[in-house]
Enzyme design. Structure first.
Site, PDB file in Angstrom:
ATOM      1  CD  GLU A   1      -2.741   1.030   2.587  1.00 63.39           C
ATOM      2  OE1 GLU A   1      -3.876   1.536   2.573  1.00 63.39           O
ATOM      3  OE2 GLU A   1      -2.268   0.474   3.603  1.00 63.39           O
TER       4      GLU A   1
ATOM      5  CE  LYS B   1      -7.744   0.495   3.552  1.00 61.77           C
ATOM      6  NZ  LYS B   1      -6.612   1.248   4.171  1.00 61.77           N
TER       7      LYS B   1
ATOM      8  CB  CYS C   1      -3.995  -1.929   4.584  1.00 59.78           C
ATOM      9  SG  CYS C   1      -3.103  -1.494   6.112  1.00 59.78           S
TER      10      CYS C   1
END
Length: 294
Positions: free
Chosen positions: A49, A121, A166
């Site tokens: 990321e 995300k 993440c």
């Protein structure tokens, strides 16, 4: 020393690095790691990321955000094409829906540099970490579901990939859907975990996702101090469908790659010997069809 690839297994790698606010230096690091991966016979390299930029404040990332045909992005497309390497770009600052927000976008490039899949995300990190930093990702980042993003998979030479980023790691339902509704075989979890949360939960959560889905998990990681305000845990690793760590960077704070082979026969054996897909109680918590609408 990375061993040479053996047999017909598909070789993959995860990167560990310390991104900064220098776009050029970050690219140089990614370029070096990609060349190392290509020399080792790797077919797919996963970058963490924020691989291309980490600033001190959220508005800095917003200022450099660009569409997926911008000059920063095109450099990584050329890198994939020049090396004949699939690249998982684990969290790119993509221009967002308005002037105040970008998307945190995981893009999969094939070995010709073409975009194969794109996941924005959906779980944003808005957390006051006890004993750590206060982070509110939603101040400058828009969630992917604003664009209809739910789950994203891609067919590749190393198997069916499930794309995440993440903080998604803390939401097992996403990974259940990737496996049982979308038939993922390899889960990508590029991350920039904080030092505090990484010490407590990083490996634990990664291995749990591998075991409960019977998938390979590829976890590229940011590591070390990016600036005076940001620090990441590191510890990039690859986990097999039985939950064993099969590769990891030898030092969680040193830039490098961890390399392993995707063993399709092992994946089949684990799923055959522990047939959780057959034992799921769909009458209690839903079928694959119902799960796919969540």
């Amino acid at each position: 020393m990375v061993p040479a690839s053996t047999g017909s297994a598909m070789r993959v790698a995860v990167a560990q690095m310390t991104s900064t606010s220098s776009i050029d230096l970050n690219f140089a690091t990614c370029q070096r790691l990609a060349r190392e991966a290509a020399d080792a016979g790797v077919k797919l390299l996963s970058l963490p990321e924020c691989f291309s930029f980490i600033g001190r404040r959220g508005d800095e990332a917003l200022a450099i955000a660009e569409p997926l045909d911008g000059p920063i992005f095109r450099r990584y497309q050329a890198l994939a094409r020049d090396l004949g390497l699939w690249l998982s770009l684990g969290g790119f600052q993509e221009k967002g829906p308005d002037e105040d927000h970008a998307y945190n976008t995981h893009v999969l490039l094939d070995d010709l540099g073409s975009v194969r899949s794109c996941y924005r995300k959906i779980h944003l990190f808005d957390v006051d970490v006890p004993g750590g930093p206060v982070l509110k990702e939603s101040n400058r980042t828009a969630p992917g579901f604003w664009t209809g993003t739910q789950v994203v998979t891609a067919q590749t030479p190393v198997g069916t990939l499930g794309l995440t980023i993440c903080y998604d790691l803390r939401f097992p339902e996403l990974y259940q859907r990737l496996r049982f509704a979308e038939n993922a075989q390899v889960l990508l979890v590029p991350s920039a975990f904080t030092r505090k949360t990484g010490e407590a939960h990083w490996e634990l959560l990664l291995r749990a996702r591998a075991v409960e889905t019977q998938c390979y998990v590829l976890a590229a990681a940011q590591s070390g101090k990016h600036n005076d305000l940001r620090e990441s845990y590191g510890d990039a690793m690859i986990i097999d469908p039985w939950g064993s760590v099969v590769a990891r960077c030898p030092d969680r704070l040193v830039t490098g790659i961890a390399v392993a082979d995707i063993d399709e026969e092992l994946l089949k054996t684990v799923r055959r010997n522990m047939p959780i897909a057959e034992h799921r109680k769909y009458n209690i918590y839903g079928s694959d069809r119902q799960l796919s609408t969540l």
